[in-house]
Design an enzyme around this catalytic site. Sequence first.
Site, mmCIF file in Angstrom:
data_model
loop_
_atom_site.group_PDB
_atom_site.id
_atom_site.type_symbol
_atom_site.label_atom_id
_atom_site.label_comp_id
_atom_site.label_asym_id
_atom_site.label_seq_id
_atom_site.Cartn_x
_atom_site.Cartn_y
_atom_site.Cartn_z
ATOM 1 C CG HIS A 162 34.676 43.101 31.612
ATOM 2 N ND1 HIS A 162 35.733 42.264 31.333
ATOM 3 C CD2 HIS A 162 34.774 43.413 32.924
ATOM 4 C CE1 HIS A 162 36.435 42.055 32.431
ATOM 5 N NE2 HIS A 162 35.871 42.746 33.425
ATOM 6 C CG ASP B 188 44.193 38.948 24.611
ATOM 7 O OD1 ASP B 188 44.425 37.743 24.853
ATOM 8 O OD2 ASP B 188 44.919 39.867 25.029
#
Length: 334
Positions: A215, A245
């Site tokens: 991450h 995203d």
Amino acid sequence: MDIPAHGSNEAARIALLRSLNILDTPPDERFDRLTRLAKRLFDVPIATVSLVDTDRQWFKSCIGLSVEETPRDISFCAHTILDDDLLVVDDAQLDPRFADSPLVTGDLGIRFYAGCPLTLNKSLRVGAFCIVDKKPRKLDATERELLRDLARIAERELEVLQLAATDDLTGLSNRRGFEALGHHVLALTKRARSRASLLFFDLNGFKQINDVYGHAEGDRALVGFAGVLRGALRETDVLARLGGDEFVALVAGAQAGDEAQIIDRVRLGVARYNRDNRRGYDLKFSVGYAPCGTQDDTSIAELIDIADHAMYANKRAAREKSPRSEASALVPAQ
């Protein structure tokens, strides 16, 4: 020279201003974008976002001046916050309130000033959005309304600070901030009878970046793409990370065909990022856009939804064309 008075709500006004944690902070693109726009639209040498503190006016954004603050008792903006509407001084040398001010008689030589108060919580005027010229001039009704509109956008940016509407990771607006600010920018473009367009970007394969590289690397990819967008879009465009995203850009004054040029610039920026960073993966994206014409009454939320659907259509078309490729074809929203 008249020393500006203090309003009856001065204590509450100062408390609110201090609560924003904005005084003496570095330049912020969100405000600088507005003063640059005002300088261009009004053809003036100076435009500022001025916040009136207890004994000074401090410039959160200042185009055309080399100072960060001036004393409150000689500032035009300290007079502006005493009323709800614009303060317009056609020729300061002829106005007894300002004729002997050092801002008028000194090297700066202010002749024209127009400022609109920046009001939060319905009644607390924390500062002013203003334009300044070194020669006398007048504002017509349309220009006055335009100055009010720019001040409303600056107010919205201050409200964004109150709402904590900034994405902590990328520094872009988050969804709440984008919808709030975008609403005012869209209204401004419609008033100016100008076209706008909203572009919706989605990173392809982002889950795989998180799964394979972790991450922290996923966060690095998001920050990298945000930087690409900043470099590809204009200084006056509004950018946001909606979450995950997904990114959006609201382009005011976009002409037909501008979207393709913007997307090409983003593609070049992504290619440069991939070449320079070599993280073991390549950033890729899909994109869709939703134009908004001068007569359209589409909201920001509706534009996001339209552009989102266009982005997914582009992504599906790219997968069908080349299952191994995640580069999308450009299909405009209908």
